[in-house]
Motif scaffolding. Structure first.
Motif, PDB file in Angstrom:
ATOM      1  N   ASP A  14     -38.703 -83.167  76.415  1.00 44.92           N
ATOM      2  CA  ASP A  14     -37.469 -83.663  75.815  1.00 44.92           C
ATOM      3  C   ASP A  14     -37.701 -85.013  75.156  1.00 44.92           C
ATOM      4  O   ASP A  14     -38.432 -85.860  75.680  1.00 44.92           O
ATOM      5  CB  ASP A  14     -36.371 -83.818  76.872  1.00 44.92           C
ATOM      6  CG  ASP A  14     -35.914 -82.498  77.455  1.00 44.92           C
ATOM      7  OD1 ASP A  14     -36.171 -81.458  76.818  1.00 44.92           O
ATOM      8  OD2 ASP A  14     -35.308 -82.506  78.539  1.00 44.92           O
ATOM      9  N   GLY A  15     -37.046 -85.239  74.021  1.00 47.24           N
ATOM     10  CA  GLY A  15     -37.067 -86.559  73.418  1.00 47.24           C
ATOM     11  C   GLY A  15     -36.170 -87.516  74.196  1.00 47.24           C
ATOM     12  O   GLY A  15     -35.154 -87.100  74.776  1.00 47.24           O
ATOM     13  N   VAL A  16     -36.524 -88.797  74.224  1.00 41.12           N
ATOM     14  CA  VAL A  16     -35.789 -89.792  75.001  1.00 41.12           C
ATOM     15  C   VAL A  16     -35.322 -90.907  74.074  1.00 41.12           C
ATOM     16  O   VAL A  16     -36.111 -91.458  73.296  1.00 41.12           O
ATOM     17  CB  VAL A  16     -36.653 -90.383  76.119  1.00 41.12           C
ATOM     18  CG1 VAL A  16     -35.842 -91.366  76.970  1.00 41.12           C
ATOM     19  CG2 VAL A  16     -37.225 -89.276  77.009  1.00 41.12           C
ATOM     20  N   THR A  17     -34.031 -91.240  74.142  1.00 38.26           N
ATOM     21  CA  THR A  17     -33.465 -92.339  73.361  1.00 38.26           C
ATOM     22  C   THR A  17     -33.610 -93.656  74.114  1.00 38.26           C
ATOM     23  O   THR A  17     -33.970 -93.674  75.297  1.00 38.26           O
ATOM     24  CB  THR A  17     -31.979 -92.087  73.060  1.00 38.26           C
ATOM     25  OG1 THR A  17     -31.257 -92.070  74.307  1.00 38.26           O
ATOM     26  CG2 THR A  17     -31.779 -90.755  72.351  1.00 38.26           C
ATOM     27  N   GLY A  18     -33.291 -94.750  73.433  1.00 38.10           N
ATOM     28  CA  GLY A  18     -33.387 -96.059  74.068  1.00 38.10           C
ATOM     29  C   GLY A  18     -32.445 -96.228  75.235  1.00 38.10           C
ATOM     30  O   GLY A  18     -32.729 -97.013  76.149  1.00 38.10           O
ATOM     31  N   ASP A  19     -31.315 -95.509  75.232  1.00 37.95           N
ATOM     32  CA  ASP A  19     -30.378 -95.608  76.353  1.00 37.95           C
ATOM     33  C   ASP A  19     -30.635 -94.558  77.426  1.00 37.95           C
ATOM     34  O   ASP A  19     -29.806 -94.339  78.311  1.00 37.95           O
ATOM     35  CB  ASP A  19     -28.932 -95.540  75.862  1.00 37.95           C
ATOM     36  CG  ASP A  19     -28.621 -94.262  75.082  1.00 37.95           C
ATOM     37  OD1 ASP A  19     -29.526 -93.387  74.991  1.00 37.95           O
ATOM     38  OD2 ASP A  19     -27.500 -94.137  74.563  1.00 37.95           O
ATOM     39  N   ILE A  23     -32.973 -85.431  74.947  1.00 38.20           N
ATOM     40  CA  ILE A  23     -32.490 -84.472  73.957  1.00 38.20           C
ATOM     41  C   ILE A  23     -33.597 -83.461  73.685  1.00 38.20           C
ATOM     42  O   ILE A  23     -34.694 -83.837  73.252  1.00 38.20           O
ATOM     43  CB  ILE A  23     -32.083 -85.155  72.641  1.00 38.20           C
ATOM     44  CG1 ILE A  23     -31.186 -86.370  72.915  1.00 38.20           C
ATOM     45  CG2 ILE A  23     -31.421 -84.152  71.712  1.00 38.20           C
ATOM     46  CD1 ILE A  23     -29.852 -86.036  73.511  1.00 38.20           C
ATOM     47  N   ALA A  24     -33.309 -82.188  73.950  1.00 39.10           N
ATOM     48  CA  ALA A  24     -34.328 -81.142  73.785  1.00 39.10           C
ATOM     49  C   ALA A  24     -34.713 -80.974  72.319  1.00 39.10           C
ATOM     50  O   ALA A  24     -33.881 -81.138  71.414  1.00 39.10           O
ATOM     51  CB  ALA A  24     -33.816 -79.821  74.347  1.00 39.10           C
ATOM     52  N   PHE A  25     -35.968 -80.649  72.097  1.00 35.75           N
ATOM     53  CA  PHE A  25     -36.511 -80.277  70.784  1.00 35.75           C
ATOM     54  C   PHE A  25     -36.338 -81.379  69.737  1.00 35.75           C
ATOM     55  O   PHE A  25     -36.012 -81.126  68.583  1.00 35.75           O
ATOM     56  CB  PHE A  25     -35.904 -78.964  70.294  1.00 35.75           C
ATOM     57  CG  PHE A  25     -35.974 -77.871  71.315  1.00 35.75           C
ATOM     58  CD1 PHE A  25     -37.208 -77.458  71.815  1.00 35.75           C
ATOM     59  CD2 PHE A  25     -34.820 -77.286  71.818  1.00 35.75           C
ATOM     60  CE1 PHE A  25     -37.275 -76.458  72.777  1.00 35.75           C
ATOM     61  CE2 PHE A  25     -34.885 -76.295  72.779  1.00 35.75           C
ATOM     62  CZ  PHE A  25     -36.119 -75.878  73.259  1.00 35.75           C
ATOM     63  N   THR A  26     -36.541 -82.603  70.176  1.00 30.11           N
ATOM     64  CA  THR A  26     -36.530 -83.738  69.255  1.00 30.11           C
ATOM     65  C   THR A  26     -37.886 -84.419  69.273  1.00 30.11           C
ATOM     66  O   THR A  26     -38.654 -84.305  70.224  1.00 30.11           O
ATOM     67  CB  THR A  26     -35.438 -84.755  69.625  1.00 30.11           C
ATOM     68  OG1 THR A  26     -35.606 -85.152  71.004  1.00 30.11           O
ATOM     69  CG2 THR A  26     -34.055 -84.164  69.439  1.00 30.11           C
ATOM     70  N   ASP A  35     -22.206 -87.364  68.636  1.00 29.60           N
ATOM     71  CA  ASP A  35     -21.879 -85.990  68.999  1.00 29.60           C
ATOM     72  C   ASP A  35     -23.108 -85.171  69.374  1.00 29.60           C
ATOM     73  O   ASP A  35     -22.997 -83.978  69.655  1.00 29.60           O
ATOM     74  CB  ASP A  35     -21.155 -85.310  67.837  1.00 29.60           C
ATOM     75  CG  ASP A  35     -19.811 -85.966  67.542  1.00 29.60           C
ATOM     76  OD1 ASP A  35     -19.169 -86.427  68.494  1.00 29.60           O
ATOM     77  OD2 ASP A  35     -19.444 -86.028  66.354  1.00 29.60           O
ATOM     78  N   GLY A  36     -24.298 -85.791  69.331  1.00 28.87           N
ATOM     79  CA  GLY A  36     -25.527 -85.096  69.683  1.00 28.87           C
ATOM     80  C   GLY A  36     -26.210 -84.411  68.514  1.00 28.87           C
ATOM     81  O   GLY A  36     -27.234 -83.740  68.706  1.00 28.87           O
TER      82      GLY A  36
END
Length: 390
Positions: A14-19, A23-26, A35-36
């Motif tokens: 999964d991709g990971v944001t700074g917060d 998020i899958a497949f990023t 909204d994602g």
């Protein structure tokens, strides 16, 4: 509108944001709105296979090579960090697409392919961008064979590309009768199969093998037992062997622990003691080494029940260690206290490697470097070779 960038890819893909959102497949550089919704970034690629992401064979086809290589490095760095360790990590050696020479598929009710991620449901594979072409070419004929002979229960299909061609081991299925025997023989003849073995629970029974099947390790042809372990790609094997050779350097005597068929033992310019718990593998190594006059002493030894002692280890200049995914904690305790000059630790699990390395570092060893190897293309499975010295 506030957009959150994907900063890295976590261990499960999964991709990971700074917060901290996953998020899958990023891919790194993708932008995520409130909204994602995903805006692809510079490292996001269009997956080449129609079966992605349903098929569990791949998890990371949406990454370009740069971000996939970075993922391999980050997996190892994160495992080290979890144990309070750090080490120089080299750029990842990635195997190209279409190079897997070993894979296990599943067959059931007319389907043949990999399992859906996290499920027992099968994806009926019609294309594949990881398998060597010689192995992928067998999928449609195998599917037809199973349908013709009425395969009713689930079977595992182990495919290996040997020196003589495709080697097939089918577990959980063993059709009987003249018609079945003729169908199996016809299938093998029509598709250039080097060997076909069936295992209904009592061990592999070879049904077709016109000439002895081997796999060349180093420059030595080694008898290949049905279903034997083999590095997944030739490129991955070459990267791991090169790293092991560099790690042991000019050592004159080397212990190769969990040696398997001799991937490292037969590639080292030294006298080698090879220990392996799988009887068929060590017998193959012994036969191959003896036939070529190689200075390899092959020992059938369960290193979990009977690891080498400190005194035994002290006889060697260097050690190559290539344990299963669980690592080799008991053996590492003796290694930490021995006097060998260097250790090449080859691992298919960064977490168990880091756990074992922590014991070594606490005993006065250092991790000189780590070579990541991504031979399971587009998967979250990362391998490595590391050099440890005092």
């Amino acid at each position: 509108m506030s957009l959150s960038p994907i900063l890295r890819v976590a261990a499960r893909g999964d991709g990971v944001t700074g917060d901290g959102r996953h998020i899958a497949f990023t891919a790194p550089g993708d932008l995520i709105d409130a909204d994602g919704a995903i805006t692809p970034g510079p490292h996001h690629r269009t997956p080449p296979c129609r079966h992605f992401p349903e098929c569990g064979g791949c998890q990371l086809q949406h990454l370009d090579d740069e971000s996939y290589a970075a993922f391999c490095v980050d997996r190892i760095a994160s495992a080290l960090d979890a144990q309070g360790l750090a080490a120089p990590i080299r750029a990842a050696a990635l195997s190209p697409p279409d190079t897997r020479r070993r894979a296990t598929l599943h067959a059931e009710r007319g389907l043949l392919g990999f399992a859906v991620e996290g499920s027992h449901q099968l994806v009926d594979v019609r294309e594949c961008h990881i398998l060597a072409p010689e192995l992928f070419a067998l999928i449609a004929p195998l599917r037809s064979l199973f349908q013709r002979l009425g395969l009713k229960r689930r079977a595992d299909v182990h495919l290996t590309l040997a020196d003589q061609g495709p080697d097939i081991l089918i577990r959980g299925w063993s059709p009987e009768g003249l018609a079945a025997a003729e169908a199996l023989t016809g299938f093998c003849q029509a598709n250039g199969v080097a060997r076909l073995s069936l295992d209904d629970g009592l061990g592999p029974e070879t049904r077709w093998e016109p000439q002895p099947v081997t796999i060349t390790l180093g420059d030595v042809p080694v008898p290949l037992p049905p279903g034997a372990f083999l590095q997944a790609t030739r490129e991955g094997e070459a990267a791991l062997v090169a790293a092991a050779r560099e790690a042991v350097g000019a050592a004159r005597t080397v212990a190769d622990l969990f040696s398997g068929l001799g991937t490292f033992a037969l590639a080292l310019p030294a006298k080698v003691y090879a220990a392996e718990g799988a009887r068929d593998a060590i017998l193959s190594l012994k036969a191959a080494a003896n036939a070529r006059g190689r200075p390899v002493f092959a020992d059938h030894r369960d290193l979990y029940r009977r690891p080498l002692t400190i005194a035994e280890l002290n006889r060697f200049d260097a050690v190559v260690l290539d344990p299963p995914r669980a690592g080799a904690r008991d053996q590492v305790e003796a290694l930490a206290a021995c006097t060998v000059g260097s250790i090449a630790y080859v691992s298919c699990n960064p977490a168990s490697f880091a756990r074992d390395a922590k014991l070594m570092v606490a005993a006065g060893w250092r991790i000189d470097w780590i070579q990541p190897v991504g031979q399971f293309r587009w998967s979250t499975h990362v391998e490595l070779a590391a050099r440890l010295s005092r």
